[in-house]
Motif scaffolding. Structure first.
Motif, PDB file in Angstrom:
ATOM      1  N   GLY A 185      16.532 -17.381  47.422  1.00 25.11           N
ATOM      2  CA  GLY A 185      17.172 -16.480  48.361  1.00 25.11           C
ATOM      3  C   GLY A 185      18.264 -15.668  47.716  1.00 25.11           C
ATOM      4  N   LYS A 186      18.809 -14.776  48.516  1.00 20.68           N
ATOM      5  CA  LYS A 186      19.878 -13.888  48.066  1.00 20.68           C
ATOM      6  C   LYS A 186      21.221 -14.411  48.566  1.00 20.68           C
ATOM      7  CE  LYS A 186      16.715 -10.081  48.455  1.00 20.68           C
ATOM      8  NZ  LYS A 186      16.577  -8.677  48.392  1.00 20.68           N
ATOM      9  N   ARG A 197      35.040  -2.000  60.854  1.00 19.79           N
ATOM     10  CA  ARG A 197      33.798  -1.956  60.070  1.00 19.79           C
ATOM     11  C   ARG A 197      33.716  -3.174  59.179  1.00 19.79           C
ATOM     12  NH1 ARG A 197      36.427   2.403  59.602  1.00 19.79           N
ATOM     13  NH2 ARG A 197      37.305   1.693  57.664  1.00 19.79           N
ATOM     14  N   ILE A 198      32.466  -3.526  58.864  1.00 22.61           N
ATOM     15  CA  ILE A 198      32.224  -4.632  57.944  1.00 22.61           C
ATOM     16  C   ILE A 198      31.345  -4.115  56.821  1.00 22.61           C
ATOM     17  CG2 ILE A 198      31.075  -6.859  57.657  1.00 22.61           C
ATOM     18  CD1 ILE A 198      32.036  -7.566  60.468  1.00 22.61           C
ATOM     19  N   GLY A 199      31.840  -4.245  55.595  1.00 28.14           N
ATOM     20  CA  GLY A 199      31.060  -3.864  54.430  1.00 28.14           C
ATOM     21  C   GLY A 199      30.176  -5.026  54.018  1.00 28.14           C
ATOM     22  N   LEU A 200      28.941  -4.710  53.633  1.00 24.22           N
ATOM     23  CA  LEU A 200      27.993  -5.741  53.229  1.00 24.22           C
ATOM     24  C   LEU A 200      27.438  -5.441  51.845  1.00 24.22           C
ATOM     25  CD1 LEU A 200      25.978  -5.981  56.573  1.00 24.22           C
ATOM     26  CD2 LEU A 200      27.706  -7.580  55.757  1.00 24.22           C
ATOM     27  N   ALA A 201      27.230  -6.496  51.095  1.00 19.16           N
ATOM     28  CA  ALA A 201      26.599  -6.395  49.779  1.00 19.16           C
ATOM     29  C   ALA A 201      25.657  -7.573  49.644  1.00 19.16           C
ATOM     30  CB  ALA A 201      27.650  -6.422  48.670  1.00 19.16           C
ATOM     31  N   VAL A 202      24.693  -7.435  48.740  1.00 20.56           N
ATOM     32  CA  VAL A 202      23.690  -8.476  48.563  1.00 20.56           C
ATOM     33  C   VAL A 202      23.313  -8.552  47.091  1.00 20.56           C
ATOM     34  CG1 VAL A 202      21.705  -6.964  49.012  1.00 20.56           C
ATOM     35  CG2 VAL A 202      21.554  -9.391  49.561  1.00 20.56           C
ATOM     36  N   THR A 203      22.860  -9.724  46.678  1.00 19.75           N
ATOM     37  CA  THR A 203      22.406  -9.890  45.296  1.00 19.75           C
ATOM     38  C   THR A 203      20.921  -9.561  45.197  1.00 19.75           C
ATOM     39  OG1 THR A 203      21.789 -12.208  45.599  1.00 19.75           O
ATOM     40  CG2 THR A 203      24.038 -11.764  44.810  1.00 19.75           C
ATOM     41  N   ASP A 204      20.487  -9.437  43.960  1.00 18.77           N
ATOM     42  CA  ASP A 204      19.049  -9.396  43.689  1.00 18.77           C
ATOM     43  C   ASP A 204      18.525 -10.826  43.869  1.00 18.77           C
ATOM     44  OD1 ASP A 204      20.493 -10.347  41.449  1.00 18.77           O
ATOM     45  OD2 ASP A 204      18.880  -9.829  40.098  1.00 18.77           O
ATOM     46  N   ILE A 246      18.592 -11.136  58.292  1.00 22.60           N
ATOM     47  CA  ILE A 246      18.266 -12.496  57.862  1.00 22.60           C
ATOM     48  C   ILE A 246      16.856 -12.899  58.302  1.00 22.60           C
ATOM     49  CG2 ILE A 246      18.928 -14.930  58.195  1.00 22.60           C
ATOM     50  CD1 ILE A 246      21.888 -13.906  58.045  1.00 22.60           C
ATOM     51  N   SER A 247      16.344 -12.282  59.355  1.00 24.51           N
ATOM     52  CA  SER A 247      14.963 -12.573  59.765  1.00 24.51           C
ATOM     53  C   SER A 247      13.957 -11.955  58.784  1.00 24.51           C
ATOM     54  CB  SER A 247      14.699 -12.046  61.179  1.00 24.51           C
ATOM     55  OG  SER A 247      14.590 -10.634  61.187  1.00 24.51           O
ATOM     56  N   LYS A 248      14.394 -10.941  58.027  1.00 24.34           N
ATOM     57  CA  LYS A 248      13.499 -10.250  57.089  1.00 24.34           C
ATOM     58  C   LYS A 248      13.705 -10.680  55.637  1.00 24.34           C
ATOM     59  CE  LYS A 248      13.407  -6.158  59.994  1.00 24.34           C
ATOM     60  NZ  LYS A 248      13.960  -4.833  60.190  1.00 24.34           N
ATOM     61  N   GLU A 249      14.922 -11.092  55.300  1.00 26.11           N
ATOM     62  CA  GLU A 249      15.272 -11.459  53.924  1.00 26.11           C
ATOM     63  C   GLU A 249      15.766 -12.902  53.895  1.00 26.11           C
ATOM     64  OE1 GLU A 249      14.988  -9.517  51.231  1.00 26.11           O
ATOM     65  OE2 GLU A 249      14.464  -7.677  52.295  1.00 26.11           O
TER      66      GLU A 249
END
Length: 136
Positions: free
Chosen positions: A2-3, A13-20, A45-48
């Protein structure tokens, strides 16, 4: 595998980031209105596959909690209730907004683009996540 998802919490506002998938590089994901964050996260989260959520932890220079922590605490409770299977980690976010603005300057963004607070929040989340990855 998972990521890791990072959150730079803000009242508006909420900034979001994700890993590879290999959890080596942090990428800016988006910025979402705080009022819409749980709808967005549920869909994402339902998709990734997200295996960990990292939430920025604002601190004072003397290492005590920042005043904004009182706004983050209820968010963390709801986050844990909505996604009980995903561990939530905290990571120091001191100076990330300043670093994000400097990143914008260094990358040659025009003045109008640098005023985009949503972009600053997304870059801040990316900095939080990359910093977390460097010590994890």
């Amino acid at each position: 595998m998972g990521k890791i998802l990072a959150i730079d919490y803000g009242e508006k506002r909420i900034g979001l980031a994700v890993t590879d998938d290999m959890k080596m590089i942090a990428f800016g994901l988006t910025t979402v209105a705080t009022t819409e964050i749980f709808e967005y996260l549920t869909d994402y989260i339902s998709k990734e596959k997200v295996e960990t959520i990292v939430v920025g932890e604002p601190k004072q220079m003397d290492n005590t909690a920042s005043e904004s922590e009182e706004h983050i605490a209820p968010f963390l409770i709801t986050l844990a209730e909505k996604f009980p299977a995903i561990p939530i980690k905290r990571h120091d976010e001191r100076f990330t907004s300043k670093m994000a603005f400097q990143t914008m300057l260094d990358s040659g963004l025009k003045k109008k683009q640098r005023k985009n607070k949503a972009l600053i929040d997304e870059i801040s989340a990316t900095i939080i996540l990359q910093s977390y990855l460097s010590i994890a």
